[in-house]
Design a protein around this motif. Structure first.
Motif, PDB file in Angstrom:
ATOM      1  N   VAL A  70      36.725  60.139  23.552  1.00 52.76           N
ATOM      2  CA  VAL A  70      35.266  60.240  23.458  1.00 52.76           C
ATOM      3  C   VAL A  70      34.916  60.990  22.180  1.00 52.76           C
ATOM      4  N   ASP A  87      35.595  63.164  32.665  1.00 56.03           N
ATOM      5  CA  ASP A  87      35.269  61.979  31.861  1.00 56.03           C
ATOM      6  C   ASP A  87      33.762  61.710  31.878  1.00 56.03           C
ATOM      7  N   ARG A  88      33.140  61.898  33.035  1.00 59.32           N
ATOM      8  CA  ARG A  88      31.697  61.665  33.124  1.00 59.32           C
ATOM      9  C   ARG A  88      30.913  62.698  32.312  1.00 59.32           C
ATOM     10  N   TYR A 122      31.255  61.770  28.666  1.00 60.06           N
ATOM     11  CA  TYR A 122      30.464  60.563  28.374  1.00 60.06           C
ATOM     12  C   TYR A 122      28.996  60.922  28.145  1.00 60.06           C
ATOM     13  N   ARG A 123      28.483  61.861  28.934  1.00 64.00           N
ATOM     14  CA  ARG A 123      27.088  62.281  28.763  1.00 64.00           C
ATOM     15  C   ARG A 123      26.872  62.998  27.432  1.00 64.00           C
ATOM     16  N   ARG A 146      28.571  62.430  24.634  1.00 67.66           N
ATOM     17  CA  ARG A 146      29.163  61.679  23.530  1.00 67.66           C
ATOM     18  C   ARG A 146      28.208  61.530  22.347  1.00 67.66           C
TER      19      ARG A 146
END
Length: 288
Positions: free
Chosen positions: A159, A279-280, A283-284, A286
Motif C-alpha cells: 500500500v 490491511d483495511r 487502505y483507508r 492510502r
C-alpha cells in the motif's frame, strides 16, 4: 545479528544434510539460507559446515556445537509457545510498526486491533528487526516498509501512503514553478540508515539516480531527525508529516507518487484476522 535465526539455519542444514532440503524445511529459498550460515560462521569465527557437491557435511567443530545449538533453538521454541499462550489468555495482541509509519496510522492500527476485553502491546522499530520479531513469534503482526526481505512470514499487499519532499526554507526549488530532482544537488539526503532496511534504502537511492540526482546520505532515523537536518540548511529529506508551518523547512509537491511510502502487513500464519484489520486501516490511509 539475529543469532537464534541463524542457529535455526545451522540445525536445519545439519538435520537435512543438504542446503536445498534445509531451505524447503524452513520455507525459504536456498541463497539466504547459505548466506545466513556463512554470517553465523563469521560471527562465531569458526567453520561449521563443509559444502560438497553431494550436500553439507558438519566439520568437527560443527559436530561439537550442534547439541548446544539444538538446545538453544528448542528452548526458544518452548519460550515463544508459552509467551503466545500467555498473550492469548490475557487478550493481548502484539503489534509492531516501522519507524517510517506516520503517527496517525500507528494509532489507527492500534485502535482497530484493540479488542473489547483485551489490550494491544506496541513496538516501534526498524523493518529488519520487525521481520525478525514476527518470524520468531515475538510479535503477532507488523506493518513494515516495502521492499524488504520477508522470508519466513506471511506478507500482505503493498500500500502506498503519502510522503512529502522537504527542503530548507528559501532553497531554490521553493521559488521554481517546476522543481526537479537535480536541483537538489549540493544537499545531503537525510534518511534512515541502510541497515534499517537495505532493500528499501537501495531502491530509493536508485530512484533518485534515475531522476538525475546522486547525492551523499545523512543518517536520520525518524521524521524528527529528518526535519532537524533540513532546518539546518544542509539536507533534504522525505517525511510522512503533512505540510505544516515549521521554521526552516519547506514542503515540495514534487512527484508524490514516486516518493510515496510503500508499506505492507506481515504476520504469523495463525494471525490472519489481525492482518486483515490492518490491511483495511492501510487502505483507508492510502495515497489518493
Amino acid at each position: 545479528m539475529d543469532l537464534l535465526r541463524h542457529l535455526r539455519f545451522f540445525v536445519a542444514v545439519a538435520d537435512e544434510g543438504h542446503f536445498g532440503r534445509a531451505a524447503a524445511a524452513l520455507d525459504m529459498t536456498q541463497p539466504p539460507l547459505s548466506q545466513g550460515l556463512r554470517r553465523l560462521e563469521q560471527h562465531l569465527d569458526i567453520e561449521l559446515v563443509h559444502r560438497t557437491t553431494q550436500g553439507a557435511v558438519l566439520t568437527p567443530a560443527g559436530r561439537q556445537l550442534l547439541p548446544r545449538a539444538r538446545l538453544l533453538v528448542d528452548d526458544a521454541d518452548r519460550l515463544l509457545a508459552e509467551s503466545r499462550r500467555i498473550a492469548q489468555l490475557s487478550g493481548t495482541t502484539r503489534f509492531a510498526a516501522t519507524t517510517a509509519l506516520p503517527d496517525r496510522v500507528v494509532t489507527a492500527c492500534v485502535t482497530a486491533l484493540r479488542p473489547a476485553d483485551g489490550t494491544v502491546s506496541t513496538t516501534i522499530g526498524s523493518t529488519v528487526d520487525l521481520v525478525a520479531d514476527v518470524r520468531s513469534g515475538i510479535c503477532d503482526v507488523a506493518v513494515i516498509e516495502h521492499p524488504a526481505l520477508v522470508d519466513g512470514v506471511e506478507a500482505g499487499p503493498v500500500v502506498k501512503l503519502p510522503r512529502w519532499l522537504v527542503v530548507p526554507a528559501g532553497h531554490r526549488t521553493t521559488t521554481t514553478e517546476r522543481p526537479t530532482f537535480p536541483m537538489l544537488t549540493g544537499l545531503h539526503f537525510a534518511h534512515p540508515p541502510r541497515p534499517a532496511n537495505p532493500p528499501a534504502y537501495d531502491a530509493l537511492l536508485d530512484l533518485l539516480r534515475e531522476r538525475g540526482l546522486d547525492t551523499p546520505s545523512l543518517p536520520a532515523p525518524d521524521d524528527r531527525a529528518v526535519l532537524a537536518a533540513v532546518a539546518a540548511g544542509t539536507s533534504f529529506g522525505l517525511t510522512t508529516t503533512p505540510p505544516t508551518p515549521t521554521p526552516g523547512v519547506a514542503w515540495l509537491t514534487l512527484a508524490p507518487q514516486s516518493v510515496a511510502l510503500r508499506v505492507r502487513v506481515i504476520r504469523r500464519t495463525d494471525t490472519r484476522g489481525q492482518a486483515d484489520v490492518l490491511d483495511r486501516v492501510l487502505y483507508r490511509e492510502r495515497l489518493r
